[in-house]
Design a protein around this motif. Structure first.
Motif, PDB file in Angstrom:
ATOM      1  N   GLY A 124       0.823  -1.211   0.000  1.00 40.02           N
ATOM      2  CA  GLY A 124       0.000   0.000   0.000  1.00 40.02           C
ATOM      3  C   GLY A 124       0.854   1.257   0.000  1.00 40.02           C
ATOM      4  O   GLY A 124       2.090   1.203  -0.098  1.00 40.02           O
ATOM      5  N   PHE A 125       0.188   2.373   0.142  1.00 43.53           N
ATOM      6  CA  PHE A 125       0.854   3.677   0.045  1.00 43.53           C
ATOM      7  C   PHE A 125       1.899   3.872   1.153  1.00 43.53           C
ATOM      8  O   PHE A 125       3.096   4.036   0.886  1.00 43.53           O
ATOM      9  N   ILE A 126       1.452   3.812   2.404  1.00 43.40           N
ATOM     10  CA  ILE A 126       2.378   4.055   3.510  1.00 43.40           C
ATOM     11  C   ILE A 126       3.346   2.879   3.670  1.00 43.40           C
ATOM     12  O   ILE A 126       4.555   3.077   3.817  1.00 43.40           O
ATOM     13  N   SER A 146       4.539   0.692   1.603  1.00 38.25           N
ATOM     14  CA  SER A 146       5.611   0.554   0.600  1.00 38.25           C
ATOM     15  C   SER A 146       6.695   1.614   0.815  1.00 38.25           C
ATOM     16  O   SER A 146       7.880   1.342   0.617  1.00 38.25           O
ATOM     17  N   HIS A 147       6.288   2.817   1.258  1.00 41.93           N
ATOM     18  CA  HIS A 147       7.299   3.850   1.520  1.00 41.93           C
ATOM     19  C   HIS A 147       8.114   3.523   2.775  1.00 41.93           C
ATOM     20  O   HIS A 147       9.319   3.790   2.822  1.00 41.93           O
ATOM     21  N   THR A 175      -6.111  -4.223  -2.110  1.00 44.33           N
ATOM     22  CA  THR A 175      -6.138  -2.867  -2.677  1.00 44.33           C
ATOM     23  C   THR A 175      -4.735  -2.374  -3.004  1.00 44.33           C
ATOM     24  O   THR A 175      -4.580  -1.366  -3.699  1.00 44.33           O
ATOM     25  N   GLY A 176      -3.720  -3.058  -2.516  1.00 34.55           N
ATOM     26  CA  GLY A 176      -2.334  -2.674  -2.795  1.00 34.55           C
ATOM     27  C   GLY A 176      -1.851  -3.262  -4.112  1.00 34.55           C
ATOM     28  O   GLY A 176      -2.557  -4.049  -4.751  1.00 34.55           O
ATOM     29  N   HIS A 177      -0.641  -2.890  -4.488  1.00 33.68           N
ATOM     30  CA  HIS A 177      -0.117  -3.290  -5.801  1.00 33.68           C
ATOM     31  C   HIS A 177       1.305  -3.832  -5.681  1.00 33.68           C
ATOM     32  O   HIS A 177       2.138  -3.236  -4.997  1.00 33.68           O
ATOM     33  N   ASN A 230       4.111  -1.383  -6.222  1.00 32.32           N
ATOM     34  CA  ASN A 230       4.597  -0.562  -5.093  1.00 32.32           C
ATOM     35  C   ASN A 230       5.783  -1.240  -4.410  1.00 32.32           C
ATOM     36  O   ASN A 230       6.735  -0.575  -3.977  1.00 32.32           O
ATOM     37  N   HIS A 256       0.143  -1.449   8.906  1.00 33.47           N
ATOM     38  CA  HIS A 256      -0.538  -0.548   7.981  1.00 33.47           C
ATOM     39  C   HIS A 256      -1.474  -1.275   7.033  1.00 33.47           C
ATOM     40  O   HIS A 256      -1.955  -0.678   6.066  1.00 33.47           O
ATOM     41  N   SER A 276      -7.241   9.248   9.619  1.00 35.67           N
ATOM     42  CA  SER A 276      -6.579  10.513   9.269  1.00 35.67           C
ATOM     43  C   SER A 276      -6.790  11.592  10.305  1.00 35.67           C
ATOM     44  O   SER A 276      -5.880  12.288  10.678  1.00 35.67           O
TER      45      SER A 276
END
Ligand SMILES: NC(=O)c1ccc[n+]([C@@H]2O[C@H](COP(=O)([O-])OP(=O)(O)OC[C@H]3O[C@@H](n4cnc5c(N)ncnc54)[C@H](O)[C@@H]3O)[C@@H](O)[C@H]2O)c1
Length: 150
Positions: A25-27, A29-30, A50-52, A55, A97, A142
């Motif tokens: 996911g976004f967080i 993977s970073h 939903t992740g890829h 990533n 996450h 958030s």
């Protein structure tokens, strides 16, 4: 990261084993990219709902971990306690996450969202306790007043 020199110094001078859930996911993977860049050993857990995979490829590429030596990927769900145990075993730190983050979709399928976001989280806590993980860090939503369009 420069605001936390002691933490950074500790990571540069010692390699630790981390589990990053939601690594595709976004967080996640970073975080994976940042940890690998610091020479850390990372297990990524994600069910790719939903992740890829891209990533993860990007995290490996950007961190210079192209041989995948310090990275293990587990394609599985946090709703399965056996998967959580397999992922957590041997890790010192867990960054949690993995989640379903769409507020509008949660209204249409609250049972599934609860299963992943609540029961899955408890599975991660349970496995972390069993394997004496030093610290578990997880992301909350958030903001108190946010989330309507998430
Ligand atoms: N992105 C933000 O700005 C932000 C801000 C505050 C909090 N958060 C929270 O941080 C967390 C991660 O956010 P994100 O933006 O990286 O979300 P994301 O949707 O990009 O990543 C979530 C990852 O979890 C994985 N996942 C979903 N269900 C799973 C399951 N059952 N088992 C294993 N993996 C599963 C998905 O495949 C995906 O890769 C969420 O809880 C979100 O609410 C995000």
């Amino acid at each position: 990261m420069t605001r936390y020199p002691e933490i950074l110094d500790g990571l540069i001078h010692g390699s630790h084993r981390w589990l990053v859930t939601g690594a595709a996911g976004f967080i996640g993977s970073h975080l994976t990219e940042a940890l690998l860049s610091l020479g850390q050993n990372v297990t990524g857990l994600d069910d790719l709902s939903t992740g890829h995979r891209e990533n993860i490829s990007a995290a490996l590429r950007e961190s210079g971990c192209t041989d995948g030596k310090n990275f293990t990927f587990i394609n599985g769900s946090i709703t399965n306690i056996s998967v959580c145990r397999e992922a957590v075993r041997g890790c010192e730190y867990v960054l949690h996450h993995a989640a379903l983050a769409s507020v509008p979709e949660s209204m249409g399928d609250p049972v599934h969202y609860n299963n992943v976001n609540v029961s899955g989280f408890v599975n991660i806590l349970e496995a972390s306790h069993e394997y004496s993980v030093k610290k578990v860090v997880y992301a909350s939503s958030s903001a108190v007043y946010g989330g309507g369009g998430a």
